[in-house]
Design a protein around this motif. Sequence first.
Motif, mmCIF file in Angstrom:
data_model
loop_
_atom_site.group_PDB
_atom_site.id
_atom_site.type_symbol
_atom_site.label_atom_id
_atom_site.label_comp_id
_atom_site.label_asym_id
_atom_site.label_seq_id
_atom_site.Cartn_x
_atom_site.Cartn_y
_atom_site.Cartn_z
ATOM 1 N N PRO A 8 13.288 15.723 54.236
ATOM 2 C CA PRO A 8 12.914 17.136 54.370
ATOM 3 C C PRO A 8 13.460 18.030 53.254
ATOM 4 C CG PRO A 8 14.648 16.588 55.917
ATOM 5 C CD PRO A 8 14.208 15.300 55.278
ATOM 6 N N ASP A 9 14.448 17.561 52.512
ATOM 7 C CA ASP A 9 15.020 18.374 51.436
ATOM 8 C C ASP A 9 14.179 18.357 50.167
ATOM 9 O OD1 ASP A 9 17.118 18.934 53.137
ATOM 10 O OD2 ASP A 9 18.410 17.368 52.316
ATOM 11 N N VAL A 14 7.141 15.572 44.017
ATOM 12 C CA VAL A 14 8.488 15.473 43.453
ATOM 13 C C VAL A 14 8.446 15.044 41.987
ATOM 14 C CG1 VAL A 14 9.537 14.955 45.687
ATOM 15 C CG2 VAL A 14 8.830 13.073 44.213
ATOM 16 N N SER A 15 9.545 15.258 41.312
ATOM 17 C CA SER A 15 9.691 14.874 39.910
ATOM 18 C C SER A 15 10.107 13.403 39.813
ATOM 19 C CB SER A 15 10.755 15.747 39.244
ATOM 20 O OG SER A 15 12.035 15.434 39.793
ATOM 21 N N PHE A 16 10.113 12.901 38.603
ATOM 22 C CA PHE A 16 10.552 11.534 38.337
ATOM 23 C C PHE A 16 11.996 11.335 38.791
ATOM 24 C CE2 PHE A 16 12.533 8.523 35.327
ATOM 25 C CZ PHE A 16 11.792 7.398 35.617
ATOM 26 N N GLU A 17 12.860 12.285 38.483
ATOM 27 C CA GLU A 17 14.275 12.182 38.874
ATOM 28 C C GLU A 17 14.443 12.222 40.391
ATOM 29 O OE1 GLU A 17 16.852 11.355 36.956
ATOM 30 O OE2 GLU A 17 15.424 11.176 35.322
ATOM 31 N N ASP A 18 13.655 13.070 41.061
ATOM 32 C CA ASP A 18 13.709 13.109 42.525
ATOM 33 C C ASP A 18 13.277 11.763 43.114
ATOM 34 O OD1 ASP A 18 14.600 15.724 42.637
ATOM 35 O OD2 ASP A 18 12.597 16.564 42.945
ATOM 36 N N MET A 19 12.227 11.182 42.541
ATOM 37 C CA MET A 19 11.775 9.872 43.021
ATOM 38 C C MET A 19 12.882 8.834 42.869
ATOM 39 S SD MET A 19 8.779 7.313 41.633
ATOM 40 C CE MET A 19 9.825 6.667 40.334
ATOM 41 N N ARG A 20 13.575 8.846 41.744
ATOM 42 C CA ARG A 20 14.671 7.895 41.520
ATOM 43 C C ARG A 20 15.760 8.069 42.574
ATOM 44 N NH1 ARG A 20 17.227 8.512 36.105
ATOM 45 N NH2 ARG A 20 18.313 6.630 36.765
ATOM 46 N N THR A 21 16.048 9.313 42.933
ATOM 47 C CA THR A 21 17.074 9.586 43.936
ATOM 48 C C THR A 21 16.621 9.121 45.318
ATOM 49 O OG1 THR A 21 17.849 11.476 42.656
ATOM 50 C CG2 THR A 21 18.504 11.390 44.963
ATOM 51 N N ILE A 22 15.382 9.428 45.677
ATOM 52 C CA ILE A 22 14.852 9.022 46.983
ATOM 53 C C ILE A 22 14.890 7.502 47.122
ATOM 54 C CG2 ILE A 22 12.745 8.880 48.386
ATOM 55 C CD1 ILE A 22 12.040 11.707 47.286
ATOM 56 N N TYR A 53 6.191 13.328 34.892
ATOM 57 C CA TYR A 53 5.509 12.680 36.009
ATOM 58 C C TYR A 53 5.656 13.541 37.258
ATOM 59 C CZ TYR A 53 4.903 8.187 33.658
ATOM 60 O OH TYR A 53 4.513 7.181 32.817
ATOM 61 N N ARG A 54 4.598 13.556 38.079
ATOM 62 C CA ARG A 54 4.634 14.200 39.390
ATOM 63 C C ARG A 54 4.151 13.168 40.397
ATOM 64 N NH1 ARG A 54 7.938 17.136 37.691
ATOM 65 N NH2 ARG A 54 7.521 19.153 36.805
ATOM 66 N N ILE A 55 4.907 13.032 41.481
ATOM 67 C CA ILE A 55 4.644 11.989 42.464
ATOM 68 C C ILE A 55 4.594 12.613 43.850
ATOM 69 C CG2 ILE A 55 5.456 9.782 43.385
ATOM 70 C CD1 ILE A 55 7.104 10.926 40.268
ATOM 71 N N GLN A 56 3.605 12.217 44.642
ATOM 72 C CA GLN A 56 3.540 12.713 46.017
ATOM 73 C C GLN A 56 4.610 12.015 46.857
ATOM 74 O OE1 GLN A 56 -0.214 12.752 48.003
ATOM 75 N NE2 GLN A 56 -1.312 13.418 46.187
ATOM 76 N N LYS A 57 5.345 12.811 47.593
ATOM 77 C CA LYS A 57 6.383 12.257 48.454
ATOM 78 C C LYS A 57 5.787 11.255 49.441
ATOM 79 C CE LYS A 57 8.270 14.959 51.560
ATOM 80 N NZ LYS A 57 9.095 15.970 52.238
ATOM 81 N N ALA A 58 4.594 11.519 49.935
ATOM 82 C CA ALA A 58 3.935 10.611 50.886
ATOM 83 C C ALA A 58 3.705 9.232 50.260
ATOM 84 C CB ALA A 58 2.617 11.202 51.357
ATOM 85 N N ASP A 59 3.395 9.173 48.963
ATOM 86 C CA ASP A 59 3.193 7.883 48.292
ATOM 87 C C ASP A 59 4.504 7.106 48.171
ATOM 88 O OD1 ASP A 59 0.441 8.123 47.979
ATOM 89 O OD2 ASP A 59 0.650 9.213 46.089
ATOM 90 N N ILE A 60 5.604 7.812 47.967
ATOM 91 C CA ILE A 60 6.910 7.153 47.915
ATOM 92 C C ILE A 60 7.240 6.586 49.290
ATOM 93 C CG2 ILE A 60 9.377 7.492 47.538
ATOM 94 C CD1 ILE A 60 8.576 9.766 45.566
ATOM 95 N N ILE A 61 6.972 7.343 50.315
ATOM 96 C CA ILE A 61 7.255 6.882 51.685
ATOM 97 C C ILE A 61 6.388 5.673 52.025
ATOM 98 C CG2 ILE A 61 7.120 7.534 54.134
ATOM 99 C CD1 ILE A 61 7.884 10.422 53.145
#
Length: 67
Positions: A8-9, A14-22, A53-61
């Motif tokens: 939820p945060d 999300v960004s590339f760096e956010d994806m790496r963190t998730i 890069y921009r990534i959908q959070k739903a795709d990461i999940i």
Amino acid sequence: MNYSELFPDYPDIVSFEDMRTILGGKDKKLGRTTAYKLLQTKTIPSIKITREYRIQKADIIKFLLKK
């Protein structure tokens, strides 16, 4: 499953760096090379805007749930 309840945060895109963190888990980050490979092979869909890069959070999940 309601994707909006997971991570939820983070915003829906999300960004590339956010994806790496998730993907890295608590207090870690996924390696840069591995993260780029996931995007370049389209294992996790993304779009590239200029140099970012921009990534959908739903795709990461979805990727995480396949594992």
